[in-house]
Enzyme design. Sequence first.
Site, PDB file in Angstrom:
ATOM      1  N   HIS A  36       0.867  -1.214   0.017  1.00 12.16           N
ATOM      2  CA  HIS A  36      -0.070  -0.097   0.103  1.00 12.16           C
ATOM      3  C   HIS A  36       0.701   1.376   0.167  1.00 12.16           C
ATOM      4  CE1 HIS A  36      -2.816  -3.062   2.377  1.00 12.16           C
ATOM      5  NE2 HIS A  36      -3.536  -2.256   1.359  1.00 12.16           N
ATOM      6  N   GLN A 152      -8.758  -7.852 -10.319  1.00  8.91           N
ATOM      7  CA  GLN A 152      -9.679  -6.741  -9.645  1.00  8.91           C
ATOM      8  C   GLN A 152      -9.310  -5.437 -10.493  1.00  8.91           C
ATOM      9  OE1 GLN A 152     -10.087  -5.429  -5.457  1.00  8.91           O
ATOM     10  NE2 GLN A 152      -8.474  -4.432  -5.897  1.00  8.91           N
ATOM     11  N   SER A 184       0.281  -8.910   1.474  1.00 15.54           N
ATOM     12  CA  SER A 184      -1.127  -8.878   1.714  1.00 15.54           C
ATOM     13  C   SER A 184      -1.490  -8.982   3.396  1.00 15.54           C
ATOM     14  CB  SER A 184      -1.852 -10.450   1.205  1.00 15.54           C
ATOM     15  OG  SER A 184      -2.703 -10.647   1.844  1.00 15.54           O
TER      16      SER A 184
HETATM   17  O1  PAF Z   1      -7.853  -4.203  -2.963  1.00 19.09           O
HETATM   18  C1  PAF Z   1      -8.500  -3.836  -1.918  1.00 19.09           C
HETATM   19  O2  PAF Z   1      -8.232  -3.403  -0.816  1.00 19.09           O
HETATM   20  C2  PAF Z   1     -10.041  -3.304  -2.079  1.00 19.09           C
HETATM   21  O3  PAF Z   1     -10.752  -4.478  -2.912  1.00 19.09           O
HETATM   22  C3  PAF Z   1     -10.502  -2.063  -2.654  1.00 19.09           C
HETATM   23  C4  PAF Z   1     -10.193  -1.865  -3.823  1.00 19.09           C
HETATM   24  C5  PAF Z   1      -9.812  -1.149  -1.701  1.00 19.09           C
HETATM   25  C6  PAF Z   1     -11.980  -2.014  -2.523  1.00 19.09           C
HETATM   26  O4  PAF Z   1     -12.507  -2.248  -1.356  1.00 19.09           O
END
Ligand code: PAF
Length: 281
Positions: A36, A152, A184
């Site tokens: 992140h 995603q 993760s």
């Molecule tokens: O990847 C994630 O953490 C989630 O799927 C997201 C994109 C923040 C949506 O809740």
Amino acid sequence: MVICYSLTHLQRELSLISDNYKTGFVPTMGALHQGHISLVKRAHELSDKVIVSIFVNPTQFNNPLDLERYPRTVEEDCKRLEEAGADIVFVPTVGDIYPQKDERMFDLGGLDSVGEGPRRPGHFNGVAQVVTRLFDIVKPRYAYFGEKDFQQLSIIRYFTKELNYPVEIISCPTIREEDGLAMSSRNMLLTTEQRAVAPLIYKTLKMARERSQAQILSPDELCNWVTGEINSNSMLKTEYVEIVNSLTLRLVKNWNDHEQIQMCVAVFAGSVRLIDNIKLK
Ligand code: PAF
């Protein structure tokens, strides 16, 4: 860094940002790790203001137990975000995001017919619900997503374009631990023993990439080989191993029919579900 625990507070902060600014948005579910943080840092390079959301979105969990035990570490997250240089952190309530039940069903272009799609019914529709809602609120110029969630990312690109959101989706490489395990938030749920064997997943994916280049095994045979390698460790159990066209996400039957190919896996370590992927071509 400003932390907004309500929609009204966020809206007040957003109204103070000049229209000339390019805002970068990093949506997260918290329990932040280096993956992140790499998104936030990338956002800094391209954007004048970086907004990060922390929201464990209930509509994308098809398993209530998974939702319940999803790690929540907001205080620590905010510390790390401040260090990484985020400008605004949005920590909404469920009522802020869903003032009423979200019944919207999204066209996902069939990109949800493989991988996570059939195994987590409703998951990607829930992701589309929360991401569009957050885009409507934050109105970013750029939004950042990690390649670890390869499917995603494809789906978010698809509906962003389909729904004409003026948001550029920026993908960022998977960040890995030194032993190769993809970072993760779920890794913190692994026992010491499970954590010790989890790197076998990426190790096997790398070996699969080498094997795919030789083209001795067909895509199906290579998937079977990967399944066997990972499951040879009694603490790991594959849920799926699939080889897909990187753009259409259709299953690949012949190597030569596709220009870009990805291998995607989901593996259980006990009850913790880990996903990973690798570019084969
Ligand atoms: O990847 C994630 O953490 C989630 O799927 C997201 C994109 C923040 C949506 O809740």
